[in-house]
Design a protein around this motif. Structure first.
Motif, PDB file in Angstrom:
ATOM      1  N   LEU A  21      -4.482   7.337  -5.014  1.00  0.00           N
ATOM      2  CA  LEU A  21      -3.284   7.117  -4.212  1.00  0.00           C
ATOM      3  C   LEU A  21      -2.414   6.025  -4.831  1.00  0.00           C
ATOM      4  CD1 LEU A  21      -1.562   7.547  -1.670  1.00  0.00           C
ATOM      5  CD2 LEU A  21      -3.036   5.891  -0.494  1.00  0.00           C
ATOM      6  N   LEU A  22      -3.038   4.921  -5.241  1.00  0.00           N
ATOM      7  CA  LEU A  22      -2.278   3.817  -5.828  1.00  0.00           C
ATOM      8  C   LEU A  22      -1.634   4.224  -7.147  1.00  0.00           C
ATOM      9  CD1 LEU A  22      -4.636   0.767  -5.113  1.00  0.00           C
ATOM     10  CD2 LEU A  22      -2.490   1.344  -3.976  1.00  0.00           C
ATOM     11  N   PHE A  23      -2.382   4.941  -7.992  1.00  0.00           N
ATOM     12  CA  PHE A  23      -1.808   5.353  -9.273  1.00  0.00           C
ATOM     13  C   PHE A  23      -0.724   6.414  -9.096  1.00  0.00           C
ATOM     14  CE2 PHE A  23      -5.780   3.629 -11.302  1.00  0.00           C
ATOM     15  CZ  PHE A  23      -5.121   2.668 -12.057  1.00  0.00           C
ATOM     16  N   THR A  24      -0.860   7.243  -8.081  1.00  0.00           N
ATOM     17  CA  THR A  24       0.208   8.205  -7.780  1.00  0.00           C
ATOM     18  C   THR A  24       1.476   7.482  -7.354  1.00  0.00           C
ATOM     19  OG1 THR A  24      -1.415   9.873  -7.085  1.00  0.00           O
ATOM     20  CG2 THR A  24       0.861  10.186  -6.346  1.00  0.00           C
ATOM     21  N   LEU A  25       1.314   6.443  -6.542  1.00  0.00           N
ATOM     22  CA  LEU A  25       2.471   5.630  -6.140  1.00  0.00           C
ATOM     23  C   LEU A  25       3.098   4.949  -7.354  1.00  0.00           C
ATOM     24  CD1 LEU A  25       1.106   4.009  -2.841  1.00  0.00           C
ATOM     25  CD2 LEU A  25       2.815   5.827  -3.052  1.00  0.00           C
ATOM     26  N   ASP A  26       2.247   4.547  -8.308  1.00  0.00           N
ATOM     27  CA  ASP A  26       2.780   3.943  -9.544  1.00  0.00           C
ATOM     28  C   ASP A  26       3.670   4.924 -10.296  1.00  0.00           C
ATOM     29  OD1 ASP A  26       1.544   1.565  -9.102  1.00  0.00           O
ATOM     30  OD2 ASP A  26      -0.039   1.810 -10.594  1.00  0.00           O
TER      31      ASP A  26
END
Length: 427
Positions: free
Chosen positions: A250-255
């Motif tokens: 989720l965090l890397f997708t937001l990145d």
């Protein structure tokens, strides 16, 4: 009007030839580059003390340029070690294992997962994250261990690393050597990377299937591979593992979304990935190790930095030499180039065009060959500064194509350096 070539230009050319020669013989080129830096410095300044100092100054310059790349890779490796130690990698990958029903699915699912994870984690940590989970599954459905290795290497050390679209460690090195913005090299490499990747992965799969049908390769049954880390798995509950496994993608997708929405490129994109990785490492350490979370965070960071400087240690003196071909010369040695010079490499490119007018075809073949030669040392990264420098030389002579030639040399170097030819041509 061309610039008259001086001793500095001829020394630089001579050492490029020497570096290529040493790489063909599969010998280390760090010492050659250091001698080249010294000779350029003492020829320019005519001062022994300044020349000796400039060796160290060139290392500082190269390290300053490479430090963001070294840091982000070190942090990502530290995070990946924490994921492996806590078993979060098993939870992240295991849902995909249930889709592996045939050898063909095992090959393509393993490869595509390796490619996706390598873009964010780099290939070496990605092997540890994927291998323990997917290798036993692939063997059970009939894919030989060599097939798993082929998929992971071609998609990871081949497609993902040669483009390096997210972390941008490879294009940073080649772009700096070619005097180009990183985003130009990344954009130029996209069609080249995917054409190369499509051809090699399909050809390798056809060869693999052919050998399996002929009985040359078979899947040997082995016991399930499990992570060698056991210290934190017992203290981290399954619910905590699942929580972390959901948070990370989720965090890397937001990145990635932030990169597109905020138009983050180059160092800004790298910093976003690096900061996110630090946050994830701290989160894992605090949850998994409870009272020892502070110490484990530091421990993982140390391991990550050891990996980062081990990989880039040999690159620093090589990059230092090739930075002298462009803006680095004035920053490191001083204003000793002849009046009207645009940098050693640009001057050589103009001189090359006036003697033997090159064309795009010659430039493409030359860069591919030089890239492959630089990859013979098994690294792929140690020689891509040379590929960038030669690309700048040819693009100056041709008058166009700097980014494409740079990307081509980068791709050839990393595919060979990553060992991918040994898997695609194993017959």
């Amino acid at each position: 009007m061309g610039i008259e070539l001086t001793a500095l230009h001829w020394i630089y050319v001579s050492f490029i030839v020497l570096i290529i020669g040493f790489m063909v013989m599969r010998r280390d080129t760090s010492l050659v580059c250091i001698v080249g830096i010294f000779l350029l410095a003492i020829t320019a300044s005519a001062s022994l003390s300044s020349a000796i100092s400039d060796i160290f100054n060139s290392f500082i310059y190269a390290l300053t340029e490479l430090l963001p790349t070294i840091l982000v890779i070190s942090i990502i490796v530290a995070m990946s070690k924490a994921l492996t130690a806590t078993g979060v990698n098993d939870v992240m990958i295991s849902p995909f294992a249930r889709f592996i029903k045939t050898p063909a699915l095992a090959y393509w699912i393993t490869g595509l997962l390796m490619m996706g994870i390598s873009w964010f984690f780099w290939p070496s940590p990605a092997v540890a994250l994927l291998g323990a989970v997917l290798l036993p599954v692939a063997l059970r459905v009939g894919l030989p261990a060599l097939g798993v290795a082929m998929a992971m290497n071609l998609f990871g050390h081949g497609i993902a690393l040669s483009g390096d679209f997210v972390i941008q460690a490879a294009p940073k090195l080649t772009a700096d050597a070619a005097g180009l913005p990183v985003n130009e090299v990344v954009s130029a490499s996209i069609p080249l990377v995917f054409i190369m990747g499509t051809v090699t992965t399909i050809v390798a799969f056809i060869m693999l299937r052919s050998d399996m049908k002929k009985g040359k390769l078979s899947a040997d049954s082995i016991e399930a591979v499990s992570s060698s880390y056991k210290d934190a798995k017992l203290s981290l509950s399954l619910s905590a593992q699942r929580f972390i496994a959901l948070v990370i993608p989720l965090l890397f997708t937001l990145d990635v979304l932030a990169m597109f929405m905020l138009n983050l490129q180059g160092g800004d994109a790298t910093a976003l990935i690096g900061g996110t990785s630090v946050f994830i490492l701290i989160l894992i350490s605090l949850i998994a190790y409870k009272g020892k979370g502070l110490e484990k965070t530091t421990s993982y960071l140390i391991e990550g930095f050891q990996f980062g400087f081990k990989v880039f240690g040999p690159v620093i003196p090589i990059a230092a030499f090739f930075y002298l071909g462009d803006a680095g010369f004035q920053a490191i040695i001083g204003d000793f180039l002849p009046k009207g010079s645009h940098g050693i490499v640009n001057d050589l490119g103009i001189a090359l065009a006036s003697v033997v007018p090159p064309n795009a075809q010659i430039g493409a073949v030359t860069l591919t060959g030089i890239g492959a030669i630089t990859g013979l040392d098994g690294s792929g990264f140690s020689g891509i500064s040379l590929a960038g420098s030669i690309a700048q030389l040819f693009s100056t002579a041709i008058g166009a194509g700097a980014a494409t030639l740079t990307a081509l040399g980068q791709i050839a170097a990393i595919w060979v350096g990553g060992g991918t030819p040994t898997h695609t041509l194993y017959i």
